[in-house]
Design a protein around this motif. Structure first.
Motif, PDB file in Angstrom:
ATOM      1  N   THR A 159       0.829  -1.200   0.000  1.00 21.24           N
ATOM      2  CA  THR A 159       0.000   0.000   0.000  1.00 21.24           C
ATOM      3  C   THR A 159       0.867   1.255   0.000  1.00 21.24           C
ATOM      4  N   LEU A 160       2.027   1.190   0.650  1.00 23.83           N
ATOM      5  CA  LEU A 160       2.932   2.327   0.737  1.00 23.83           C
ATOM      6  C   LEU A 160       3.887   2.433  -0.454  1.00 23.83           C
ATOM      7  N   ASP A 161       4.035   1.376  -1.223  1.00 28.56           N
ATOM      8  CA  ASP A 161       4.994   1.370  -2.336  1.00 28.56           C
ATOM      9  C   ASP A 161       4.801   2.501  -3.347  1.00 28.56           C
ATOM     10  N   PRO A 162       3.574   2.806  -3.794  1.00 25.61           N
ATOM     11  CA  PRO A 162       3.438   3.869  -4.798  1.00 25.61           C
ATOM     12  C   PRO A 162       3.540   5.287  -4.229  1.00 25.61           C
ATOM     13  N   VAL A 163       3.557   5.418  -2.918  1.00 26.67           N
ATOM     14  CA  VAL A 163       3.620   6.730  -2.282  1.00 26.67           C
ATOM     15  C   VAL A 163       5.089   7.143  -2.155  1.00 26.67           C
ATOM     16  N   THR A 164       5.402   8.367  -2.607  1.00 29.54           N
ATOM     17  CA  THR A 164       6.779   8.856  -2.525  1.00 29.54           C
ATOM     18  C   THR A 164       6.899   9.905  -1.428  1.00 29.54           C
ATOM     19  N   VAL A 165       8.135  10.225  -1.075  1.00 29.38           N
ATOM     20  CA  VAL A 165       8.385  11.288  -0.103  1.00 29.38           C
ATOM     21  C   VAL A 165       7.797  12.599  -0.620  1.00 29.38           C
ATOM     22  N   ALA A 166       7.959  12.873  -1.909  1.00 30.06           N
ATOM     23  CA  ALA A 166       7.396  14.099  -2.496  1.00 30.06           C
ATOM     24  C   ALA A 166       5.881  14.141  -2.333  1.00 30.06           C
ATOM     25  N   ASP A 167       5.223  12.993  -2.439  1.00 28.97           N
ATOM     26  CA  ASP A 167       3.767  12.942  -2.283  1.00 28.97           C
ATOM     27  C   ASP A 167       3.325  13.335  -0.881  1.00 28.97           C
ATOM     28  N   ILE A 168       4.076  12.931   0.124  1.00 30.72           N
ATOM     29  CA  ILE A 168       3.616  13.140   1.499  1.00 30.72           C
ATOM     30  C   ILE A 168       3.993  14.504   2.076  1.00 30.72           C
ATOM     31  N   VAL A 169       4.657  15.340   1.277  1.00 31.15           N
ATOM     32  CA  VAL A 169       4.988  16.682   1.776  1.00 31.15           C
ATOM     33  C   VAL A 169       4.215  17.782   1.039  1.00 31.15           C
ATOM     34  N   THR A 170       3.222  17.383   0.256  1.00 30.82           N
ATOM     35  CA  THR A 170       2.406  18.403  -0.400  1.00 30.82           C
ATOM     36  C   THR A 170       1.499  19.061   0.640  1.00 30.82           C
ATOM     37  N   ASP A 171       0.872  20.173   0.259  1.00 32.35           N
ATOM     38  CA  ASP A 171      -0.025  20.883   1.188  1.00 32.35           C
ATOM     39  C   ASP A 171      -1.076  19.931   1.743  1.00 32.35           C
ATOM     40  N   PRO A 172      -1.398  20.033   2.988  1.00 31.08           N
ATOM     41  CA  PRO A 172      -1.013  21.024   3.982  1.00 31.08           C
ATOM     42  C   PRO A 172       0.217  20.639   4.800  1.00 31.08           C
ATOM     43  N   THR A 173       0.816  19.487   4.520  1.00 30.15           N
ATOM     44  CA  THR A 173       1.931  19.013   5.334  1.00 30.15           C
ATOM     45  C   THR A 173       3.177  19.868   5.178  1.00 30.15           C
ATOM     46  N   GLY A 174       3.534  20.225   3.948  1.00 30.27           N
ATOM     47  CA  GLY A 174       4.758  20.980   3.693  1.00 30.27           C
ATOM     48  C   GLY A 174       4.872  22.252   4.509  1.00 30.27           C
ATOM     49  N   PRO A 175       3.868  23.147   4.434  1.00 28.53           N
ATOM     50  CA  PRO A 175       3.959  24.379   5.224  1.00 28.53           C
ATOM     51  C   PRO A 175       4.054  24.121   6.732  1.00 28.53           C
ATOM     52  N   LEU A 176       3.376  23.088   7.203  1.00 30.04           N
ATOM     53  CA  LEU A 176       3.459  22.750   8.627  1.00 30.04           C
ATOM     54  C   LEU A 176       4.876  22.320   8.996  1.00 30.04           C
ATOM     55  N   LEU A 177       5.494  21.528   8.139  1.00 27.01           N
ATOM     56  CA  LEU A 177       6.874  21.103   8.383  1.00 27.01           C
ATOM     57  C   LEU A 177       7.827  22.290   8.424  1.00 27.01           C
ATOM     58  N   LEU A 178       7.591  23.257   7.549  1.00 27.65           N
ATOM     59  CA  LEU A 178       8.443  24.446   7.526  1.00 27.65           C
ATOM     60  C   LEU A 178       8.301  25.261   8.811  1.00 27.65           C
ATOM     61  N   GLY A 179       7.151  25.157   9.436  1.00 29.96           N
ATOM     62  CA  GLY A 179       6.917  25.898  10.676  1.00 29.96           C
ATOM     63  C   GLY A 179       7.610  25.291  11.878  1.00 29.96           C
ATOM     64  N   LEU A 180       8.084  24.071  11.730  1.00 30.23           N
ATOM     65  CA  LEU A 180       8.803  23.445  12.845  1.00 30.23           C
ATOM     66  C   LEU A 180      10.142  24.128  13.027  1.00 30.23           C
ATOM     67  N   SER A 181      10.438  24.503  14.212  1.00 36.90           N
ATOM     68  CA  SER A 181      11.726  25.128  14.472  1.00 36.90           C
ATOM     69  C   SER A 181      12.253  24.611  15.787  1.00 36.90           C
ATOM     70  N   PRO A 182      13.554  24.687  15.984  1.00 37.38           N
ATOM     71  CA  PRO A 182      14.115  24.224  17.244  1.00 37.38           C
ATOM     72  C   PRO A 182      13.491  24.950  18.420  1.00 37.38           C
ATOM     73  N   LYS A 183      13.358  24.224  19.519  1.00 37.23           N
ATOM     74  CA  LYS A 183      12.862  24.840  20.745  1.00 37.23           C
ATOM     75  C   LYS A 183      13.909  25.760  21.310  1.00 37.23           C
ATOM     76  N   PRO A 184      13.482  26.894  21.863  1.00 38.16           N
ATOM     77  CA  PRO A 184      14.470  27.811  22.445  1.00 38.16           C
ATOM     78  C   PRO A 184      15.193  27.151  23.606  1.00 38.16           C
ATOM     79  N   SER A 185      16.504  27.416  23.723  1.00 37.65           N
ATOM     80  CA  SER A 185      17.271  26.792  24.804  1.00 37.65           C
ATOM     81  C   SER A 185      17.116  27.545  26.086  1.00 37.65           C
TER      82      SER A 185
END
Length: 148
Positions: free
Chosen positions: A122-148
């Motif tokens: 079931t996962l074989d035809p799914v690529t990394v590029a497929d799983i980072v399309t909107d809305p996931t991509g912008p959310l991933l970009l919003g991840l930033s290191p926690k302040p120390s």
């Protein structure tokens, strides 16, 4: 089926790098953004680099970046690579655990193996590029290191 932590982390690292654009975060920055220990992230990054799915440059101006092969990588193939090809259950036993007494005539092992392969298929035809399309991509970009 439950994925190993290293499998989950490998997928998340590739996803994060696939949307990084021109930035090249370090392994430490990725680990902090994902709230995982640096040592775990470093092991996964080393394996992904060995597989040719990302590049890691050291020193000033260095960092991680996903390769074209990494963007096009099959999620099923990645999961297989990190999970290994072992059975869902251990019927053979180990030094500390005896073999299953039903192993010579059990039909459960085969059914579980087929279910595991269906999961991967079931996962074989799914690529990394497929799983980072909107809305996931912008959310991933919003991840930033926690302040120390």
């Amino acid at each position: 089926m439950r994925l190993l932590r290293s499998t989950d982390l490998a997928l998340r690292v590739l996803m994060r790098l696939a949307v990084a654009g021109d930035s090249s975060p370090t392994t430490r920055e990725v680990a902090e953004a994902m709230d995982v220990p640096y040592t775990h992230a470093a092991k996964v990054v080393a394996e992904l680099q060995h597989m040719g799915l990302l590049t890691a440059r050291r020193g000033r101006g260095g960092g991680l970046s996903v390769t074209e092969e990494g963007r096009a990588a099959s999620v099923g193939a990645l999961v297989r690579a990190f999970e290994g090809d072992g059975d869902v259950v251990d019927c053979e036993g180990t030094a500390t655990s005896p073999a299953c007494p039903l192993s010579s005539a059990c039909r459960l092992r085969g059914a579980l193996r087929r279910a595991q392969e269906a999961f991967f298929a079931t996962l074989d035809p799914v690529t990394v590029a497929d799983i980072v399309t909107d809305p996931t991509g912008p959310l991933l970009l919003g991840l930033s290191p926690k302040p120390s």
